[in-house]
Design an enzyme around this catalytic site. Sequence first.
Site, PDB file in Angstrom:
ATOM      1  N   SER A 284       0.842  -1.197   0.000  1.00 38.62           N
ATOM      2  CA  SER A 284       0.000   0.000   0.000  1.00 38.62           C
ATOM      3  C   SER A 284       0.878   1.249   0.000  1.00 38.62           C
ATOM      4  CB  SER A 284      -0.978  -0.065   1.173  1.00 38.62           C
ATOM      5  OG  SER A 284      -2.026   0.852   1.031  1.00 38.62           O
TER       6      SER A 284
ATOM      7  N   ASP B 200      -9.899  -4.082  -5.221  1.00 38.35           N
ATOM      8  CA  ASP B 200      -9.147  -3.065  -4.496  1.00 38.35           C
ATOM      9  C   ASP B 200      -9.196  -1.769  -5.302  1.00 38.35           C
ATOM     10  OD1 ASP B 200      -7.227  -1.484  -3.226  1.00 38.35           O
ATOM     11  OD2 ASP B 200      -5.637  -2.985  -3.332  1.00 38.35           O
TER      12      ASP B 200
ATOM     13  N   HIS C  41      -8.017  -5.106  -0.710  1.00 37.09           N
ATOM     14  CA  HIS C  41      -6.866  -4.464  -0.070  1.00 37.09           C
ATOM     15  C   HIS C  41      -6.702  -5.035   1.338  1.00 37.09           C
ATOM     16  CE1 HIS C  41      -4.100  -1.044  -0.389  1.00 37.09           C
ATOM     17  NE2 HIS C  41      -4.265  -0.867   0.910  1.00 37.09           N
TER      18      HIS C  41
END
Length: 316
Positions: A164, A258, A288
């Site tokens: 991320s 995501d 995610h």
Amino acid sequence: MSHRNPRAMLTPAMHGVLERMARAGQVPLHALTPLQARAAYEVNAGVLDLAQVKLHRVENFTLPTRDGFDLPVRLVAPSDEPLPVLVYFHGGGFTIGSIATHDVLCRHLSHLAHCAVLSVAYRLAPEHRFPVAFEDAWDALTWVAEHGRNKGLDTTRMAVGGDSAGGTLAAACALQARDAGLALKLQLLIYPGCCAHQDTPSHKTFAHGFVLENAHIDYFFDHYIPNRKDREDWRFAPLLADDVEGAAPAWLGLAECDPLVDEGLQYADKLRAAGVPVDLDIYRGVTHEFIKMGRAIPEARRAHMDAARALKHAFS
């Protein structure tokens, strides 16, 4: 990416996790102060994680940064032999997350790839705004290159990685390393943020109800990089880098459901178009943050194996 009924894309296990999260009824992170959000994430980050792997070597220490800050890091390794090293940056929107929240993941990567992993506690927003996180990440990477041998590391075999926001930092560090002449064997990018303004189709398709919501992204980025013009800096949005030719080979692990999946695909395409070797895995039907849900989501365990395989191949 668009889909008429995106929830139908989820695996049964992922669907079950999202249902349990909804039933828990916790206050969303974006409704909390950053300090409250960090505390909540610390409590919940390990709920679905795999059991911690016991490793031969676990060492906590600090590194000096350019402004004199003592940057906390944790070095884990399966043995005392001189091992290649992955410098890892945790996710959390530059605002939450820590060495502790990603300790299980780093230990599993160390164990599976038989390498050392240095996890970096870069400074968080809003106390420390862009580009402090990037500068901390880069300072950590260059410290390892210059001093890692004193810690028994094989600095001829280095990789950079993250998930991320940490993936954003890793991708940016890989570009900076290319410019600085620092040879990296791999950039390991787990659903990285890559674009400036979150305007891809997947941001619309998965805006609500898929763990990372639009409101979370706005919350994190408004704390980290409130000036929207600054978001066009490649250190925040690697997709906007003028040139990625010569960057380290990449492994990208993306979650299909995501908001960040489209920009991850676009970055993989950009790297490939510039002649950078890219290994891309898309994990179907998961969201995610799935990489830290190995107790419930089989794809997380597979992603650990795939990432470790990419590291072993790069270090061989």
